[in-house]
Design an enzyme around this catalytic site. Sequence first.
Site, mmCIF file in Angstrom:
data_model
loop_
_atom_site.group_PDB
_atom_site.id
_atom_site.type_symbol
_atom_site.label_atom_id
_atom_site.label_comp_id
_atom_site.label_asym_id
_atom_site.label_seq_id
_atom_site.Cartn_x
_atom_site.Cartn_y
_atom_site.Cartn_z
ATOM 1 N N GLY A 46 3.086 4.829 -13.991
ATOM 2 C CA GLY A 46 3.430 5.087 -12.600
ATOM 3 C C GLY A 46 3.367 6.581 -12.397
ATOM 4 O O GLY A 46 2.444 7.226 -12.887
ATOM 5 N N GLU A 47 4.355 7.128 -11.764
ATOM 6 C CA GLU A 47 4.414 8.570 -11.558
ATOM 7 C C GLU A 47 5.639 9.088 -12.310
ATOM 8 O O GLU A 47 6.774 8.810 -11.909
ATOM 9 C CB GLU A 47 4.467 8.858 -10.049
ATOM 10 C CG GLU A 47 4.269 10.309 -9.711
ATOM 11 C CD GLU A 47 3.055 10.940 -10.375
ATOM 12 O OE1 GLU A 47 1.952 10.352 -10.330
ATOM 13 O OE2 GLU A 47 3.214 12.015 -10.972
ATOM 14 N N CYS A 78 1.887 5.291 -20.705
ATOM 15 C CA CYS A 78 1.383 6.278 -19.741
ATOM 16 C C CYS A 78 2.522 7.152 -19.180
ATOM 17 O O CYS A 78 3.047 7.974 -19.908
ATOM 18 C CB CYS A 78 0.614 5.546 -18.650
ATOM 19 S SG CYS A 78 -0.679 6.541 -17.944
ATOM 20 N N ARG A 106 -0.109 16.153 -19.233
ATOM 21 C CA ARG A 106 -0.282 15.169 -18.151
ATOM 22 C C ARG A 106 -1.673 15.262 -17.534
ATOM 23 O O ARG A 106 -2.259 16.334 -17.474
ATOM 24 C CB ARG A 106 0.750 15.413 -17.049
ATOM 25 C CG ARG A 106 2.156 15.035 -17.446
ATOM 26 C CD ARG A 106 3.125 15.343 -16.328
ATOM 27 N NE ARG A 106 2.823 14.562 -15.133
ATOM 28 C CZ ARG A 106 3.223 14.905 -13.913
ATOM 29 N NH1 ARG A 106 3.902 15.990 -13.718
ATOM 30 N NH2 ARG A 106 2.921 14.141 -12.890
ATOM 31 N N ARG A 134 -5.573 8.075 -15.142
ATOM 32 C CA ARG A 134 -4.974 9.423 -15.058
ATOM 33 C C ARG A 134 -4.048 9.650 -16.263
ATOM 34 O O ARG A 134 -2.884 10.005 -16.116
ATOM 35 C CB ARG A 134 -4.198 9.605 -13.738
ATOM 36 C CG ARG A 134 -5.105 9.604 -12.511
ATOM 37 C CD ARG A 134 -4.337 9.929 -11.239
ATOM 38 N NE ARG A 134 -3.257 8.994 -11.018
ATOM 39 C CZ ARG A 134 -1.974 9.337 -10.906
ATOM 40 N NH1 ARG A 134 -1.608 10.596 -11.008
ATOM 41 N NH2 ARG A 134 -1.058 8.422 -10.703
ATOM 42 N N HIS A 169 -2.954 1.428 -20.808
ATOM 43 C CA HIS A 169 -2.178 0.367 -20.150
ATOM 44 C C HIS A 169 -2.523 -1.018 -20.720
ATOM 45 O O HIS A 169 -3.393 -1.701 -20.158
ATOM 46 C CB HIS A 169 -2.514 0.342 -18.656
ATOM 47 C CG HIS A 169 -2.003 1.504 -17.893
ATOM 48 N ND1 HIS A 169 -0.777 1.503 -17.271
ATOM 49 C CD2 HIS A 169 -2.540 2.721 -17.642
ATOM 50 C CE1 HIS A 169 -0.586 2.659 -16.664
ATOM 51 N NE2 HIS A 169 -1.632 3.415 -16.881
ATOM 52 N N GLU A 171 -0.980 -3.665 -20.397
ATOM 53 C CA GLU A 171 -0.508 -4.734 -19.503
ATOM 54 C C GLU A 171 -1.566 -5.138 -18.482
ATOM 55 O O GLU A 171 -1.369 -6.087 -17.734
ATOM 56 C CB GLU A 171 0.788 -4.289 -18.791
ATOM 57 C CG GLU A 171 0.639 -3.258 -17.671
ATOM 58 C CD GLU A 171 0.408 -1.834 -18.171
ATOM 59 O OE1 GLU A 171 0.195 -1.628 -19.375
ATOM 60 O OE2 GLU A 171 0.410 -0.907 -17.323
HETATM 61 N N1 GLN Z 1 -0.406 10.807 -14.098
HETATM 62 C C1 GLN Z 1 0.785 10.038 -14.138
HETATM 63 C C2 GLN Z 1 1.994 10.945 -14.395
HETATM 64 O O1 GLN Z 1 1.848 12.077 -14.742
HETATM 65 C C3 GLN Z 1 0.731 8.980 -15.214
HETATM 66 C C4 GLN Z 1 -0.358 8.023 -14.887
HETATM 67 C C5 GLN Z 1 -0.028 6.604 -15.228
HETATM 68 O O2 GLN Z 1 1.099 6.262 -15.555
HETATM 69 N N2 GLN Z 1 -1.021 5.765 -15.072
HETATM 70 O O3 GLN Z 1 3.100 10.509 -14.222
#
Ligand code: GLN
Length: 189
Positions: A46-47, A78, A106, A134, A169, A171
Site C-alpha cells: 500500500g502506501e 512491499c 523506497r 513500485r 506481492h 497475494e
Molecule cells: N511505494 C510504496 C511505499 O513506499 C510501496 C508500494 C507497494 O506497497 N506496492 O509505501
Amino acid sequence: MRVGVLGLQGDFREHLTVLRSLGVDARDVRTKEQLQELDGLIIPGGESTTIAYLLEKMGMLSALRERGAQGFPIYGTCAGMILLARELNDPYPENRIGLMDITVKRNAYGRQLDSFEVDLQIKHIGEFHAVFIRAPKIVRVGSEVEILAEHDGVPVLVRQKNLLASSFHPELTGDPRVHKYFLEMVARG
Ligand code: GLN
C-alpha cells in the site's frame, strides 16, 4: 491458528483471500486489542507513509514493536517490508516497526519499471512468479538475515527469525506457497 492482516490501508483483502483459501482463520485487524488475539500478522502493500501514520494513531506501532521483538511472527509485503526495516534510504516514514536488520530504498526500481513481473527461485519453495509494484529495494542485509530469494543479485525475500519480508506481492498471483511458508513460521511459534 489465527492470522491477522493489517487492514488500515492497502491490499489487505487479497491476503485475506489467500489465507482463507488455505483454511486459516484470517482476520482483518484495525485495533491494538485485535492484535492480542493473533498468532501472526501480515502487513500488506500500500502506501507505507499512510500505514505508518495510521499505525501510530491507533497506538499499534509500539505494540507491534514489542510483540515482534518477543518473537511474534510478522510478514511485511512491499510497504509492509518498509515498515519492518530498521534503516531506510528515505526520510519517510520516520516511525516504523523497524525490527528487521535491513536497509530499504523506497520506489527504487525506477520509474520506467514501476511495475514488472519475474520468475524467481525461492529457497524451500522453488520457482515462483512474482509481481513487483513500485517496489522497495533491499540495499543491505544484516548478518542475522537469511536471503530466501534474489532478483538480479538483489535480495527480494528475506527472513530474520520471526520476521519475513518481500519486495513483491505474492497475494496477487494465486500461488499460496509464500503464505504457506509464513504459516509454517507461525505454527512453529
Ligand atoms: N511505494 C510504496 C511505499 O513506499 C510501496 C508500494 C507497494 O506497497 N506496492 O509505501
